[in-house]
Scaffold this motif. Structure first.
Motif, PDB file in Angstrom:
ATOM      1  N   GLU A  82       0.832  -1.206   0.000  1.00  0.00           N
ATOM      2  CA  GLU A  82       0.000   0.000   0.000  1.00  0.00           C
ATOM      3  C   GLU A  82       0.868   1.258   0.000  1.00  0.00           C
ATOM      4  O   GLU A  82       0.636   2.187  -0.764  1.00  0.00           O
ATOM      5  CB  GLU A  82      -0.943   0.014   1.211  1.00  0.00           C
ATOM      6  CG  GLU A  82      -1.951  -1.118   1.242  1.00  0.00           C
ATOM      7  CD  GLU A  82      -1.385  -2.455   1.729  1.00  0.00           C
ATOM      8  OE1 GLU A  82      -0.265  -2.475   2.311  1.00  0.00           O
ATOM      9  OE2 GLU A  82      -2.042  -3.480   1.496  1.00  0.00           O
ATOM     10  N   ALA A  83       1.886   1.292   0.851  1.00  0.00           N
ATOM     11  CA  ALA A  83       2.772   2.457   0.919  1.00  0.00           C
ATOM     12  C   ALA A  83       3.557   2.615  -0.379  1.00  0.00           C
ATOM     13  O   ALA A  83       3.750   3.733  -0.870  1.00  0.00           O
ATOM     14  CB  ALA A  83       3.720   2.341   2.112  1.00  0.00           C
ATOM     15  N   GLN A  84       3.994   1.500  -0.964  1.00  0.00           N
ATOM     16  CA  GLN A  84       4.727   1.540  -2.230  1.00  0.00           C
ATOM     17  C   GLN A  84       3.839   2.105  -3.340  1.00  0.00           C
ATOM     18  O   GLN A  84       4.273   2.938  -4.131  1.00  0.00           O
ATOM     19  CB  GLN A  84       5.227   0.141  -2.613  1.00  0.00           C
ATOM     20  CG  GLN A  84       6.061   0.109  -3.878  1.00  0.00           C
ATOM     21  CD  GLN A  84       7.403   0.800  -3.715  1.00  0.00           C
ATOM     22  OE1 GLN A  84       8.058   0.661  -2.693  1.00  0.00           O
ATOM     23  NE2 GLN A  84       7.810   1.533  -4.722  1.00  0.00           N
ATOM     24  N   GLU A  85       2.582   1.651  -3.365  1.00  0.00           N
ATOM     25  CA  GLU A  85       1.650   2.156  -4.382  1.00  0.00           C
ATOM     26  C   GLU A  85       1.413   3.649  -4.210  1.00  0.00           C
ATOM     27  O   GLU A  85       1.334   4.382  -5.190  1.00  0.00           O
ATOM     28  CB  GLU A  85       0.335   1.371  -4.323  1.00  0.00           C
ATOM     29  CG  GLU A  85       0.468  -0.045  -4.871  1.00  0.00           C
ATOM     30  CD  GLU A  85      -0.765  -0.899  -4.628  1.00  0.00           C
ATOM     31  OE1 GLU A  85      -1.654  -0.501  -3.824  1.00  0.00           O
ATOM     32  OE2 GLU A  85      -0.840  -1.985  -5.243  1.00  0.00           O
ATOM     33  N   ARG A  86       1.306   4.112  -2.968  1.00  0.00           N
ATOM     34  CA  ARG A  86       1.144   5.550  -2.711  1.00  0.00           C
ATOM     35  C   ARG A  86       2.342   6.328  -3.252  1.00  0.00           C
ATOM     36  O   ARG A  86       2.195   7.355  -3.907  1.00  0.00           O
ATOM     37  CB  ARG A  86       0.991   5.828  -1.206  1.00  0.00           C
ATOM     38  CG  ARG A  86      -0.429   5.857  -0.708  1.00  0.00           C
ATOM     39  CD  ARG A  86      -0.546   6.472   0.676  1.00  0.00           C
ATOM     40  NE  ARG A  86       0.385   5.969   1.667  1.00  0.00           N
ATOM     41  CZ  ARG A  86       0.215   4.865   2.377  1.00  0.00           C
ATOM     42  NH1 ARG A  86      -0.857   4.111   2.213  1.00  0.00           N
ATOM     43  NH2 ARG A  86       1.109   4.498   3.272  1.00  0.00           N
ATOM     44  N   HIS A  87       3.531   5.820  -2.971  1.00  0.00           N
ATOM     45  CA  HIS A  87       4.760   6.462  -3.465  1.00  0.00           C
ATOM     46  C   HIS A  87       4.751   6.540  -4.989  1.00  0.00           C
ATOM     47  O   HIS A  87       5.105   7.567  -5.563  1.00  0.00           O
ATOM     48  CB  HIS A  87       6.009   5.701  -3.000  1.00  0.00           C
ATOM     49  CG  HIS A  87       6.536   6.175  -1.697  1.00  0.00           C
ATOM     50  ND1 HIS A  87       7.527   7.120  -1.605  1.00  0.00           N
ATOM     51  CD2 HIS A  87       6.202   5.847  -0.429  1.00  0.00           C
ATOM     52  CE1 HIS A  87       7.781   7.349  -0.320  1.00  0.00           C
ATOM     53  NE2 HIS A  87       6.993   6.578   0.410  1.00  0.00           N
TER      54      HIS A  87
END
Length: 137
Positions: free
Chosen positions: A122-127
């Motif tokens: 999820e955090a990677q996708e946000r980045h």
């Protein structure tokens, strides 16, 4: 240090980042780093075998292209070794396997696929979304 059975695979049924899982990922990272270093040494050996002796200009160009590709590959491997070393440091300080942004577990499947991961999916996708937005500006 824990000795793992040869067929050990981390499981969602276990406590996340228990001693067996930590040992499993430590060994995986160390093996990966050793393989990269071994490949780098082979590249150095082949590159140090002397100059390009191909008399034909197209053969020489082909050899030079191969060498340039090999050097780019080694540069990527060098950067990967830095990331592996950072992951091993996270294992030692107890933060391995947890998202740097949220503190949540990254997840075993993601760590199996990318043992140097520092962000949850999820955090990677946000980045990546933020990068895309800023890149389009």
């Amino acid at each position: 240090m824990i000795t793992l059975p040869p067929d050990y695979q981390p499981s969602e049924d276990e406590e996340f980042m228990n001693p067996q899982q930590v040992s499993f990922f430590r060994e995986k990272l160390i093996r990966w780093r050793m393989d990269l270093l071994k490949e780098a040494n082979l590249t150095l050996a082949s590159l140090s075998e002397g100059g390009i002796l191909e008399p034909d200009i197209s053969d020489r160009a082909s050899v030079e292209t191969d060498r340039a590709l090999e050097l780019r590959t080694r540069d990527r491997a060098r950067k990967l070794i830095v990331k592996i070393n950072l992951a091993l440091q996270r294992i030692e300080n107890g933060t391995y396997g947890f998202c740097e942004e949220t503190g949540e577990p990254i997840g075993l499947k993601r760590l199996q696929a990318r043992p140097i991961a520092t962000l949850s999916i999820e955090a990677q996708e946000r980045h990546e979304r933020m990068e895309k937005v800023h890149r389009d500006d």
